[in-house]
Write a protein that holds these residues in place. Structure first.
Motif, PDB file in Angstrom:
ATOM      1  N   ASP A   1       0.846  -1.192   0.000  1.00  0.00           N
ATOM      2  CA  ASP A   1       0.000   0.000   0.000  1.00  0.00           C
ATOM      3  C   ASP A   1       0.880   1.241   0.000  1.00  0.00           C
ATOM      4  OD1 ASP A   1       0.275   1.017   2.995  1.00  0.00           O
ATOM      5  OD2 ASP A   1       0.105  -1.163   3.031  1.00  0.00           O
ATOM      6  N   PRO A   2       0.302   2.395  -0.341  1.00  0.00           N
ATOM      7  CA  PRO A   2       1.105   3.610  -0.479  1.00  0.00           C
ATOM      8  C   PRO A   2       1.848   4.029   0.787  1.00  0.00           C
ATOM      9  CG  PRO A   2      -1.003   3.894  -1.570  1.00  0.00           C
ATOM     10  CD  PRO A   2      -1.084   2.597  -0.834  1.00  0.00           C
ATOM     11  N   ILE A   3       1.193   3.951   1.949  1.00  0.00           N
ATOM     12  CA  ILE A   3       1.863   4.441   3.150  1.00  0.00           C
ATOM     13  C   ILE A   3       3.043   3.546   3.514  1.00  0.00           C
ATOM     14  CG2 ILE A   3       0.441   3.247   4.882  1.00  0.00           C
ATOM     15  CD1 ILE A   3       1.725   6.894   5.025  1.00  0.00           C
ATOM     16  N   SER A   4       2.962   2.249   3.209  1.00  0.00           N
ATOM     17  CA  SER A   4       4.086   1.351   3.466  1.00  0.00           C
ATOM     18  C   SER A   4       5.272   1.706   2.578  1.00  0.00           C
ATOM     19  CB  SER A   4       3.667  -0.105   3.225  1.00  0.00           C
ATOM     20  OG  SER A   4       2.708  -0.505   4.174  1.00  0.00           O
ATOM     21  N   GLN A   5       4.967   2.013   1.301  1.00  0.00           N
ATOM     22  CA  GLN A   5       6.012   2.466   0.371  1.00  0.00           C
ATOM     23  C   GLN A   5       6.706   3.701   0.953  1.00  0.00           C
ATOM     24  OE1 GLN A   5       7.026   1.494  -2.792  1.00  0.00           O
ATOM     25  NE2 GLN A   5       8.397   3.236  -3.020  1.00  0.00           N
ATOM     26  N   TYR A   6       5.938   4.604   1.542  1.00  0.00           N
ATOM     27  CA  TYR A   6       6.502   5.831   2.106  1.00  0.00           C
ATOM     28  C   TYR A   6       7.382   5.511   3.317  1.00  0.00           C
ATOM     29  CZ  TYR A   6       6.855  10.539   4.001  1.00  0.00           C
ATOM     30  OH  TYR A   6       7.345  11.725   4.483  1.00  0.00           O
ATOM     31  N   TYR A   7       6.889   4.660   4.210  1.00  0.00           N
ATOM     32  CA  TYR A   7       7.666   4.347   5.410  1.00  0.00           C
ATOM     33  C   TYR A   7       8.921   3.538   5.104  1.00  0.00           C
ATOM     34  CZ  TYR A   7       3.940   6.108   8.411  1.00  0.00           C
ATOM     35  OH  TYR A   7       3.028   6.914   9.046  1.00  0.00           O
ATOM     36  N   LYS A   8       8.893   2.787   4.021  1.00  0.00           N
ATOM     37  CA  LYS A   8      10.114   2.073   3.603  1.00  0.00           C
ATOM     38  C   LYS A   8      11.246   3.072   3.413  1.00  0.00           C
ATOM     39  CE  LYS A   8      12.494  -0.035  -0.147  1.00  0.00           C
ATOM     40  NZ  LYS A   8      12.784   0.205  -1.553  1.00  0.00           N
ATOM     41  N   ASN A   9      10.935   4.199   2.782  1.00  0.00           N
ATOM     42  CA  ASN A   9      11.945   5.214   2.485  1.00  0.00           C
ATOM     43  C   ASN A   9      12.112   6.240   3.608  1.00  0.00           C
ATOM     44  OD1 ASN A   9      12.318   4.100  -0.112  1.00  0.00           O
ATOM     45  ND2 ASN A   9      10.529   5.204  -0.870  1.00  0.00           N
ATOM     46  N   HIS A  10      11.102   6.373   4.479  1.00  0.00           N
ATOM     47  CA  HIS A  10      11.154   7.370   5.559  1.00  0.00           C
ATOM     48  C   HIS A  10      10.745   6.722   6.887  1.00  0.00           C
ATOM     49  CE1 HIS A  10      11.292  10.507   2.394  1.00  0.00           C
ATOM     50  NE2 HIS A  10      10.381   9.788   1.790  1.00  0.00           N
ATOM     51  N   PRO A  11      11.469   5.703   7.351  1.00  0.00           N
ATOM     52  CA  PRO A  11      11.031   5.010   8.580  1.00  0.00           C
ATOM     53  C   PRO A  11      10.964   5.926   9.795  1.00  0.00           C
ATOM     54  CG  PRO A  11      13.258   4.336   7.959  1.00  0.00           C
ATOM     55  CD  PRO A  11      12.714   5.126   6.819  1.00  0.00           C
ATOM     56  N   GLU A  12      11.808   6.976   9.802  1.00  0.00           N
ATOM     57  CA  GLU A  12      11.812   7.876  10.955  1.00  0.00           C
ATOM     58  C   GLU A  12      10.479   8.614  11.090  1.00  0.00           C
ATOM     59  OE1 GLU A  12      12.961  10.016   7.335  1.00  0.00           O
ATOM     60  OE2 GLU A  12      13.702   8.156   8.214  1.00  0.00           O
ATOM     61  N   ASP A  13       9.766   8.847   9.962  1.00  0.00           N
ATOM     62  CA  ASP A  13       8.468   9.541  10.022  1.00  0.00           C
ATOM     63  C   ASP A  13       7.411   8.697  10.721  1.00  0.00           C
ATOM     64  OD1 ASP A  13       9.619  11.606   8.685  1.00  0.00           O
ATOM     65  OD2 ASP A  13       8.244  11.594   6.976  1.00  0.00           O
ATOM     66  N   TYR A  14       7.571   7.365  10.651  1.00  0.00           N
ATOM     67  CA  TYR A  14       6.585   6.483  11.273  1.00  0.00           C
ATOM     68  C   TYR A  14       6.435   6.803  12.750  1.00  0.00           C
ATOM     69  CZ  TYR A  14       4.290   2.374  13.139  1.00  0.00           C
ATOM     70  OH  TYR A  14       3.413   1.562  13.798  1.00  0.00           O
ATOM     71  N   PHE A  15       7.560   7.078  13.411  1.00  0.00           N
ATOM     72  CA  PHE A  15       7.540   7.285  14.858  1.00  0.00           C
ATOM     73  C   PHE A  15       7.024   8.669  15.237  1.00  0.00           C
ATOM     74  CE2 PHE A  15      10.454   3.856  14.052  1.00  0.00           C
ATOM     75  CZ  PHE A  15      10.073   2.921  15.000  1.00  0.00           C
ATOM     76  N   GLU A  16       6.804   9.537  14.230  1.00  0.00           N
ATOM     77  CA  GLU A  16       6.244  10.862  14.481  1.00  0.00           C
ATOM     78  C   GLU A  16       4.734  10.897  14.232  1.00  0.00           C
ATOM     79  OE1 GLU A  16       8.173  13.294  15.690  1.00  0.00           O
ATOM     80  OE2 GLU A  16       9.830  11.858  15.636  1.00  0.00           O
ATOM     81  N   ASP A  17       4.220   9.915  13.493  1.00  0.00           N
ATOM     82  CA  ASP A  17       2.819   9.942  13.052  1.00  0.00           C
ATOM     83  C   ASP A  17       1.891   9.319  14.095  1.00  0.00           C
ATOM     84  OD1 ASP A  17       3.589  11.175  10.744  1.00  0.00           O
ATOM     85  OD2 ASP A  17       3.503   9.385   9.504  1.00  0.00           O
ATOM     86  N   VAL A  18       1.632  10.056  15.168  1.00  0.00           N
ATOM     87  CA  VAL A  18       0.789   9.549  16.256  1.00  0.00           C
ATOM     88  C   VAL A  18      -0.685   9.658  15.859  1.00  0.00           C
ATOM     89  CG1 VAL A  18       0.156   9.877  18.680  1.00  0.00           C
ATOM     90  CG2 VAL A  18       2.528  10.162  17.963  1.00  0.00           C
ATOM     91  N   GLU A  19      -1.452   8.659  16.256  1.00  0.00           N
ATOM     92  CA  GLU A  19      -2.864   8.567  15.893  1.00  0.00           C
ATOM     93  C   GLU A  19      -3.663   9.770  16.396  1.00  0.00           C
ATOM     94  OE1 GLU A  19      -6.413   5.253  16.248  1.00  0.00           O
ATOM     95  OE2 GLU A  19      -4.780   5.232  17.681  1.00  0.00           O
ATOM     96  N   LYS A  20      -4.531  10.235  15.525  1.00  0.00           N
ATOM     97  CA  LYS A  20      -5.468  11.315  15.883  1.00  0.00           C
ATOM     98  C   LYS A  20      -6.821  10.660  16.150  1.00  0.00           C
ATOM     99  CE  LYS A  20      -7.167  15.625  15.826  1.00  0.00           C
ATOM    100  NZ  LYS A  20      -6.858  16.592  16.870  1.00  0.00           N
ATOM    101  N   ILE A  21      -7.282  10.673  17.402  1.00  0.00           N
ATOM    102  CA  ILE A  21      -8.613  10.133  17.644  1.00  0.00           C
ATOM    103  C   ILE A  21      -9.590  11.292  17.808  1.00  0.00           C
ATOM    104  CG2 ILE A  21      -7.713   8.003  18.646  1.00  0.00           C
ATOM    105  CD1 ILE A  21      -8.699   8.956  21.338  1.00  0.00           C
ATOM    106  N   TYR A  22     -10.845  11.035  17.530  1.00  0.00           N
ATOM    107  CA  TYR A  22     -11.780  12.138  17.345  1.00  0.00           C
ATOM    108  C   TYR A  22     -13.198  11.686  17.673  1.00  0.00           C
ATOM    109  CZ  TYR A  22     -11.844   9.181  13.302  1.00  0.00           C
ATOM    110  OH  TYR A  22     -11.884   8.052  12.516  1.00  0.00           O
TER     111      TYR A  22
END
Length: 837
Positions: free
Chosen positions: A468-489
């Motif tokens: 999926d697209p977000i996995s492709q992104y995290y493959k290249n930017h793994p450090e961003d994964y740890f910044e993307d905290v869930e937004k609950i609403y």
């Protein structure tokens, strides 16, 4: 079918890669090759043999090419990741297997927890001190001590801490102390402990009882599984602490049962696992709390216990409608080896099955978290074929079956569970060594990882990125994964929730004429429709008219359910409208690790589906084909995003399921022709969403021999990427969103899948700039050369058009133009535009 290695006669592994190639390898003699994709595995094998015969297949012959293409990681880079850490043999084997791209390896250790006072120094009862010492607790963590102090003073408190860190003790001890001090001898319930599920309530009861019984405090569970004798005991002799859930509170409040009268005396409400109350469910809970405050004789103290959240204070204050104080803490536990893997030479499911097999072979008890019912079932089926002792645990299965799975795992009779987020909560399933998870927001991953190594041993956690697209992104930017905290609403202004909950409020207790001013418009509309009646200056319910409506209302998701039967016995249920896609006639439905065919579907006259058994070796499952049409009813808010006009609005969605395709199990490719349903299934609903007018991909249109196809396919691809690719920016809400692009109009709609709206699209609307920037990088950085794109950029596993009508390069131009600030304004949709979903 087994294909023998031409060199050593061992079994060959043949896998489809992420960029539509076929990777053939022998784990014994280590020869391998990369060939063009074909649906026919026999053809792939024959081509491999012919290349072997002329010397083109050698041991590690394509290794450098795989590294250069970013398909596997160089060993030196992996060693740099390991640095001074000391992974054990199984972790090293996975890191250096060369079957996947290793995006990240790290050892996760909680910060050393701050310690507080000794248990005898905080002024708690001697019998509780003795019990704490008996279970090995001599000293509180600092956050526990702070929580005990603040709750004892009567503050509204949020306790935010990881799984297994001691949150329960932090709220339980001060509550039972308060009961002893203020109300042990008085009649009535003092505190409500609310859990999101019956299973979790029952699971927590023994722990709560052990503390409460020490100082003579009574505790009971009242839920749908409480029998009549127990109910009578509770009603005649109310306990000090009552454990329940919001479904029970909702039902008994509006029915004004004897149970609801027990709620008049409560002084404290403790809500555990507060992070669960997001979307439609959370919005309903917001109103149920408001109703509790309305009927209660006392001012209620609220305590929320939660896993780590983004902005927990604001969320909880909106949920409970009071000011709250937040206390954060950590618990002590063993270290966890964490690996983020990108399955570049196989599918995500093949990777997860392989990890499960490796861990269970060395007797590591493993929980595998999937993001959907279907994936949990598919993984279990494929793992069983690999001789893994595994069962499925998910919502929609009968309660007794789920309990038996939990018990078997706890008693070491089951090595692995393939589950959905149902087991993210604190249900005790015993010792867990390893957690394997598909892509989810980092705070929920930490919640899941909290399951591993609870006893202080070494734990293992694997995040399996997907197709999926977000996995492709995290493959290249793994450090961003740890910044993307869930937004609950939550969305308290969801019109459907508000309408139903105002009716429920009037049933709880008549509404005085000048009460609930903030809901006056809804109240007046109900009066006009005759749902409410003005009587003696009070507003009362017209029960003859609204009882059926309220009985059919579900606080966990608006919409009716379809009951599922096998041999005339109910075996599960599925909520509408997703049930239409999964349970249409001749659909293949997964249930507890077994596939069935739907032989009869009663919709729309009756909501049932009847299943029949199929052969275990039947090679396919089905995926529905859908069409949708949006109508803008009201625009709530407009703004410019870069140069593009974007609106947040009320939408009317007309949905149609018109057919299905067969997908080959294991290969995940469509086989044969589309099958059209004799009578399409239709469903329409009101929701909330965003609409924007994307700029034209002029350069790609000018180059194309089919300009209209190129343009429409570009918009459709953009809709996919924006939803899938923005997933973690909005906190994993993509599964709650639907999308429609309208032909060549450039209009793209992204909406809440929940009837009335869940707040998911509003979360996207508020962060839309970031979502569009990331979407552009996903398409730009994807190495695939396919014009349509691939699962890593433009494909969506939920696409109702079977991932047809997609154009990667057209989408890239659209996203580039948006990010460059090209101006567009919204236009009206026209009937001639074909919708793509």
């Amino acid at each position: 079918m087994k294909f023998p290695c031409p060199k050593c006669k061992s079994k060959l592994e043949i896998q489809k890669t992420f960029n539509k190639k076929m990777h053939i390898s022998c784990s014994n003699c280590e020869i391998e090759d990369l060939l063009e994709f074909s649906k026919n595995i026999d053809e792939v094998f024959l081509e491999f043999l012919s290349r072997f015969d002329v010397g083109l297949v050698t041991k590690k012959g394509i290794l450098e090419g795989l590294k250069n293409e970013g398909i596997i990681r160089d060993e030196k880079e992996i060693k740099d990741m390991i640095a001074k850490n000391n992974p054990d043999k199984i972790t090293e084997e996975i890191l250096f297997s060369k079957k996947d791209y290793i995006s990240q390896y790290k050892v996760l250790k909680n910060p050393e927890p701050k310690m507080g006072s000794n248990v005898e120094d905080v002024g708690i009862d001697e019998s509780i001190i003795d019990h704490l010492k008996n279970i090995g607790v001599e000293q509180f963590y600092k956050f526990q001590e702070e929580a005990i102090e603040e709750i004892s003073f009567g503050e509204n408190v949020i306790i935010e801490a990881p799984t297994a860190s001691g949150k329960t003790e932090a709220f339980l001890i001060p509550i039972i102390q308060k009961i002893k001090k203020e109300g042990r001898d008085t009649k009535g319930v003092f505190a409500l402990f609310v859990y999101p599920t019956k299973a979790l309530s029952r699971d927590q009861l023994p722990k709560i009882l052990k503390f409460a019984e020490k100082i003579g405090i009574s505790v009971q569970v009242f839920d749908g599984d409480t029998d009549q004798i127990e109910r009578r005991v509770i009603l005649e002799n109310p306990p000090h602490i009552l454990i329940t859930n919001f479904d029970v509170l909702h039902y008994h409040l509006w029915h004004q049962t004897k149970f609801s009268s027990l709620l008049l005396t409560i002084k404290a409400v403790i809500v555990d696992e507060t992070h669960v109350y997001s979307g439609i469910f959370g919005t309903n809970v917001h109103y149920i709390i408001k109703r509790l405050k309305r009927i209660c004789n006392n001012k209620i103290q609220f305590v929320a216990a939660s896993a780590t959240l983004d902005d927990a204070k604001n969320f909880c204050e909106q949920l409970f409608g009071v000011k709250m104080k937040i206390i954060r803490g950590f618990g002590k536990k063993g270290q966890t080896d964490f690996v983020m893997l990108f399955p570049s030479l196989r599918t995500q499911r093949a990777l997860m099955v392989d990890l499960t097999k490796k861990m269970t072979e060395i007797n590591h008890k493993t929980m595998v978290f999937n993001n959907s019912h279907l994936n949990s079932e598919l993984l279990a089926i494929q793992a069983k074929k690999q001789k893994v002792n595994i069962k499925v645990h998910r919502a929609g299965l009968m309660v007794n079956y789920r309990k038996s799975v939990e018990q078997e795992f706890k008693n070491d009779k089951l090595q692995a569970i393939s589950c959905t987020p149902t087991l993210e909560l604190g249900i005790d399933v015993g010792n867990v060594d390893c957690v394997i998870s598909s892509t989810i927001p980092v705070n929920r991953l930490i919640q899941r990882i909290g399951r591993a190594a609870r006893k202080g041993q070494r734990g293992y956690a694997f995040l399996a990125l997907g197709n999926d697209p977000i996995s492709q992104y995290y493959k290249n930017h793994p450090e961003d994964y740890f910044e993307d905290v869930e937004k609950i609403y939550i969305d308290p202004k969801n019109p459907f929730v508000e309408e139903f909950q105002i009716l429920a409020m009037a049933c709880d207790k008549p509404i005085s004429k000048h009460e609930l001013i903030e809901h006056d418009i809804v109240i007046q509309e109900h009066l006009k429709q005759g749902n409410l009646i003005l009587s003696n200056n009070r507003i009362i319910p017209n029960l003859d008219k609204i009882t059926k409506l309220l009985n059919e209302y579900s606080i966990r998701g608006i919409g009716k359910s379809v009951d599922i039967f096998l041999n005339e016995k109910k075996v599960g249920d599925r909520i509408l409208p997703i049930a239409l896609e999964e349970l249409h006639k001749d659909a293949i439905y997964f249930l507890a690790g077994t596939r069935y065919r739907v032989k009869e579907f009663g919709y729309p006259k009756r909501n049932f589906a009847k299943l029949e058994r199929i052969s275990r070796d039947y090679p396919y499952y089905t995926k529905a084909l859908t069409e949708e049409w949006p109508t803008i009813e009201t625009i709530y808010e407009r703004r410019k995003v870069y140069g593009m006009e974007v609106a947040f609005c009320k939408l009317h969605i007309q949905k149609k399921i018109y057919g299905y395709v067969n997908i080959e199990l294991g290969q995940e490719v469509t086989q044969g022709q589309k099958v059209l349903l004799d009578i399409p299934l239709e469903y329409d609903f009101i929701t909330k969403g965003i609409v924007f007018h994307a700029p034209k991909p002029i350069k790609e249109i000018e180059k194309s021999e089919e300009p209209e196809y190129t343009e429409a396919s570009g918009y459709h691809a953009t809709e996919h990427v924006v939803i899938e690719g923005s997933n973690m920016i909005t906190g994993g809400v993509s599964q709650d969103l639907g999308g429609i692009s309208l032909g060549t109009s450039g209009l793209i709609f992204i909406y809440d899948g929940a009837i009335g709206g869940s707040g998911a699209s509003k979360a996207l609307f508020d962060r839309f700039e970031s979502a569009l920037e990331r979407s552009m990088f996903i398409v730009k950085e994807c190495p695939c050369k396919n014009k349509a794109g691939c699962p890593r950029c433009t494909f969506s596993y939920r696409c109702g058009n079977n991932n047809e009508f997609l154009d990667k390069y057209s989408s890239l131009e659209i996203l580039q133009r948006i990010n460059d600030g090209e101006d567009t304004i919204l236009v009206e949709p026209s009937e001639g535009d074909r919708p793509f979903v």
